[in-house]
Scaffold this active site. Structure first.
Site, PDB file in Angstrom:
ATOM      1  N   ASP A 373       0.272  -1.504   0.039  1.00 54.73           N
ATOM      2  CA  ASP A 373       0.281  -0.125  -0.089  1.00 54.73           C
ATOM      3  C   ASP A 373       0.740   1.109  -0.212  1.00 54.73           C
ATOM      4  O   ASP A 373       1.815   0.915   0.434  1.00 54.73           O
ATOM      5  CB  ASP A 373      -0.960  -0.301   0.974  1.00 54.73           C
ATOM      6  CG  ASP A 373      -1.146   1.120   1.300  1.00 54.73           C
ATOM      7  OD1 ASP A 373      -2.524   1.958   0.716  1.00 54.73           O
ATOM      8  OD2 ASP A 373      -2.332   1.927   2.437  1.00 54.73           O
ATOM      9  N   ASP A 582      -1.579  -1.091   6.240  1.00 54.56           N
ATOM     10  CA  ASP A 582      -1.633  -0.732   7.617  1.00 54.56           C
ATOM     11  C   ASP A 582      -3.416  -0.277   7.685  1.00 54.56           C
ATOM     12  O   ASP A 582      -3.096   0.819   9.226  1.00 54.56           O
ATOM     13  CB  ASP A 582      -0.131   0.919   7.550  1.00 54.56           C
ATOM     14  CG  ASP A 582      -0.958   2.050   6.437  1.00 54.56           C
ATOM     15  OD1 ASP A 582      -1.292   2.072   5.821  1.00 54.56           O
ATOM     16  OD2 ASP A 582      -0.715   2.738   7.649  1.00 54.56           O
ATOM     17  N   ASP A 586      -6.787  -1.915   4.035  1.00 54.42           N
ATOM     18  CA  ASP A 586      -6.574  -2.227   3.467  1.00 54.42           C
ATOM     19  C   ASP A 586      -6.746  -4.013   4.172  1.00 54.42           C
ATOM     20  O   ASP A 586      -5.938  -5.120   3.655  1.00 54.42           O
ATOM     21  CB  ASP A 586      -4.846  -2.288   4.391  1.00 54.42           C
ATOM     22  CG  ASP A 586      -4.585  -0.853   3.334  1.00 54.42           C
ATOM     23  OD1 ASP A 586      -4.736  -1.208   2.605  1.00 54.42           O
ATOM     24  OD2 ASP A 586      -3.523  -0.254   3.948  1.00 54.42           O
TER      25      ASP A 586
END
Length: 703
Positions: A373, A582, A586
């Protein structure tokens, strides 16, 4: 304070597990010591005279063969029916359920050696003169060596959690708590969520919390593996068991008892050590088929030697059958996987990497693609001022040649009433340079939606906003406009500042790439992994961040719900994908990947969904975790190879297939070889304690 039922259960479970492991080591040490007390002199009495024939003849002349055999019986019986009883209990239970295991082999092998020797001792007339040999030492040595292997395994298990136990022991027993106007020193168990806790310089923090006052650096190395103390200011999270630096801190307790990060970390490590990775299932299936095969080989060996053994047929048949049963004992196979998982996950915890299970540890090492990410993972997750460009620095004159500090100070004061994220970034930049804004509010303030703001600060008019705002004010951008275009190409948001009607400078504001992200991505590539960034940001911004971080593969403009589809696309063709994230958005991708890796400074939802947790906020923990995972799997495979190869090579020797050429294996030598196999496996696994990560993890950056 009375703990909640959940906290009490979790705490008691941890205490009970530690006590169980300590009790197991203690009991095995007692059993091993007792067995060795009899087995060592038995081995000396039986083997040394054989190595030095004059001594053997002297003993036979002095005490006689029958007396010597009775002495060895007296030494062997306490081992066989003392520490050896554990193998009868477990081995018979396994045989009764038609699933014979290594304990069954130990039971049969040692019983055959002991009972044959007992019969020779009590009824020597039943045996031909050439076959009246006793093998008491074989049964006693086998039991002692297996207990030695089990003791090493138990010690290895204890050592693998040593860092965790040390952290718990170092947690302070008391805490200074402020309730109302009174400050009281209370037992740490009496601290409640929401209490205000005071910590002086050099002290350990008693519980988890959020800083509400003071400023200091906290050493979190024992928890996260980071060597550099982390700067803590109001709003920062702190963890119980870590060490405060030179400043005093006041924080609000957010996690106490079994709810602290340390307790959760212990539970994760212990769960990982207790779980079974897929490779263990393979080993178990092989052992399940191997034991019946060995029993069949032992039966064939016994019958074959009865047929071809001549005058000493019975003796030869028993000796070779016992040797087969002993050499085939798959102790090393049983140790190969669990001891490596134990030591590996313990070493990982010391480095700030938590594996939820043995399966996760194996899966990360087998990953082929790593998807990361962007926000909060590759980048810091907060807007920051990354560039300050002064107009007079470009030869544009500007507002009386303002210096960088003064420009930031005026901008921060003007942005005070604003709620825009860019305003907070400018304020933090001023605070970082310790610029004196005095908390003053501008004497006038006007937000211009879509353009910027107008304010009067210290009697000076300050206009802050986008290029179109400067155009509306009639201020030509000149060279600052060119610089703004360069910043935009690097994913920076340009913010123009005019003071007293003249263009004074330009700020670049962005979510910067975390320190170490580029190094981490480069190392992952060097490890042979494909690395891709998945983000919902605009393609231009994503490409700019990717270029800075060293990424060439970018999946941009992905909606939160689309991250799962992005992971599925990367998994096409059977590729194994690890996803690193995080945030709350996600969580589905973390769950959908073959292995999910959460940045420990991220949201609780992400951390709870992931298979692997990096306690620090540093992406460099990912290649470290991959390297450790691969080292553990290599270690397990080497253990299994040694265990199987050793059995495959030595079983035919023990069965007597090469006795015609003088190559044979007595029960005693078989026991020694089997024991050495287990010692090799344990020693090989303990090498993981010295694992050196490829990258050094820096300090965590707040997400």
């Amino acid at each position: 304070m009375k703990l909640s039922p959940t906290e009490e259960q979790a705490t008691s479970r941890l205490d009970a597990e530690r006590e169980r492991k300590a009790h197991e080591v203690s009991e095995l040490k007692k059993a091993l010591s007792f067995a060795a007390l009899f087995a060592v002199p038995l081995f000396v009495v039986s083997m040394v005279p054989m190595l030095y024939p004059p001594l053997h003849h002297w003993l036979l002349g002095a005490v006689g063969e029958r007396t010597l055999n009775l002495l060895m019986l007296a030494l062997a019986a306490p081992v066989q029916f003392g520490p050896g009883l554990r193998f009868y209990r477990t081995g018979w239970a396994a045989a009764r359920h038609r699933s014979p295991d290594m304990n069954t082999l130990v039971m049969l092998g040692t019983s055959a050696a002991f009972l044959y020797s007992l019969a020779v001792t009590l009824f020597p007339q039943w045996f031909p003169a050439g076959s009246r040999h006793v093998y008491f030492e074989a049964s006693a040595v086998v039991i002692t060596l297996i207990l030695l292997g089990k003791y090493f395994e138990a010690v290895a298990k204890g050592r693998s959690s040593e860092a965790m136990r040390t952290l718990l022991q170092l947690q302070p027993q008391t805490a200074r708590v402020q309730r109302g106007a009174e400050v009281t020193e209370l037992p740490v168990d009496a601290v409640r969520v929401g209490d205000t806790v005071l910590v002086r310089s050099g002290e350990r923090l008693p519980v988890d919390g959020e800083v509400v006052g003071g400023e200091s650096y906290v050493d979190e190395s024992m928890l996260t593996g980071e060597s550099v103390p982390v700067h803590k200011t109001p709003g920062a999270r702190v963890t119980g068991g870590t060490v405060n630096g030179t400043g005093a801190l006041t924080f609000r307790a957010t996690g106490v008892g079994a709810d602290t990060a340390l307790s959760r970390m212990i539970r994760l490590v212990e769960d990982a050590q207790a779980s079974r990775p897929p490779i263990q299932g393979l080993a178990d299936r092989v052992v399940a088929q191997f034991v019946p095969l060995v029993l069949a080989i032992a039966l064939v060996t016994f019958l074959a030697w009865l047929y071809i053994g001549g005058p000493s047929a019975l003796s030869n048949a028993l000796i070779h059958t016992v040797a087969v049963l002993i050499i085939a004992c798959p102790c090393a196979m049983g140790l190969a996987t669990p001891v490596s998982i134990m030591v590996g996950s313990g070493r990982a915890a010391q480095l700030g990497v938590l594996f939820r299970s043995g399966a996760a540890l194996e899966a990360l090492g087998e990953a082929q693609t790593v998807a990361v990410d962007k926000t909060g993972t590759v980048t810091r997750g907060v807007m920051e001022v990354t560039d300050v460009v002064l107009a007079h620095g470009l030869g544009a004159g500007g507002s009386k040649g303002l210096e960088e500090g003064e420009l930031l100070r005026l901008a921060a004061m003007a942005e005070g009433p604003s709620e825009h994220p860019l305003a907070r970034a400018i304020e933090r930049a001023a605070q970082a340079q310790k610029l004196a804004t005095g908390g003053q509010q501008p004497s006038s303030f006007e937000a211009v939606p879509g353009y910027g703001l107008r304010a009067v600060v210290d009697g000076r008019r300050v206009d802050i906003g986008a290029a179109r705002f400067m155009a509306q004010l009639g201020l030509p951008l000149g060279e600052l406009g060119v610089k703004a275009d360069e910043l935009a190409a690097r994913a920076r948001t340009p913010v123009f500042i005019a003071v007293d009607g003249q263009l004074a400078g330009l700020l670049g504001v962005a979510d910067p790439v975390r320190e170490g992200s580029a190094e981490a991505i480069g190392t992952l590539k060097a490890q042979g992994l494909d690395v891709a960034m998945v983000t919902g940001d605009a393609r231009a911004t994503a490409q700019a961040v990717a270029a800075e971080a060293g990424l060439s593969r970018v999946l941009a403009e992905v909606l939160p719900e689309g991250k799962v589809q992005a992971v599925a696309g990367l998994q096409a063709g059977g590729r194994r994908v690890a996803f690193v994230g995080d945030g709350i958005n996600d969580a589905p991708a973390l769950a959908g990947a073959d292995v999910g890796v959460a940045i420990g400074t991220g949201t609780d939802v992400a951390v709870e969904t992931a298979d692997v947790i990096l306690m620090s906020g540093d992406l460099r923990g990912v290649p470290n975790a991959v390297a450790l995972s691969r080292a553990v799997i290599r270690n397990i495979k080497l253990n299994l190879f040694w265990a199987f190869a050793y059995n495959i090579v030595l079983i035919p020797v023990a069965a007597g297939l090469f006795s015609r050429w003088g190559l044979s294996l007595s029960p005693v030598l078989a026991a020694a070889a089997m024991g050495l196999s287990s010692v090799f496996v344990l020693t090989n696994a303990l090498r993981l304690r010295g694992f050196a990560p490829p990258l050094q993890v820096g300090h965590a950056e707040p997400a």
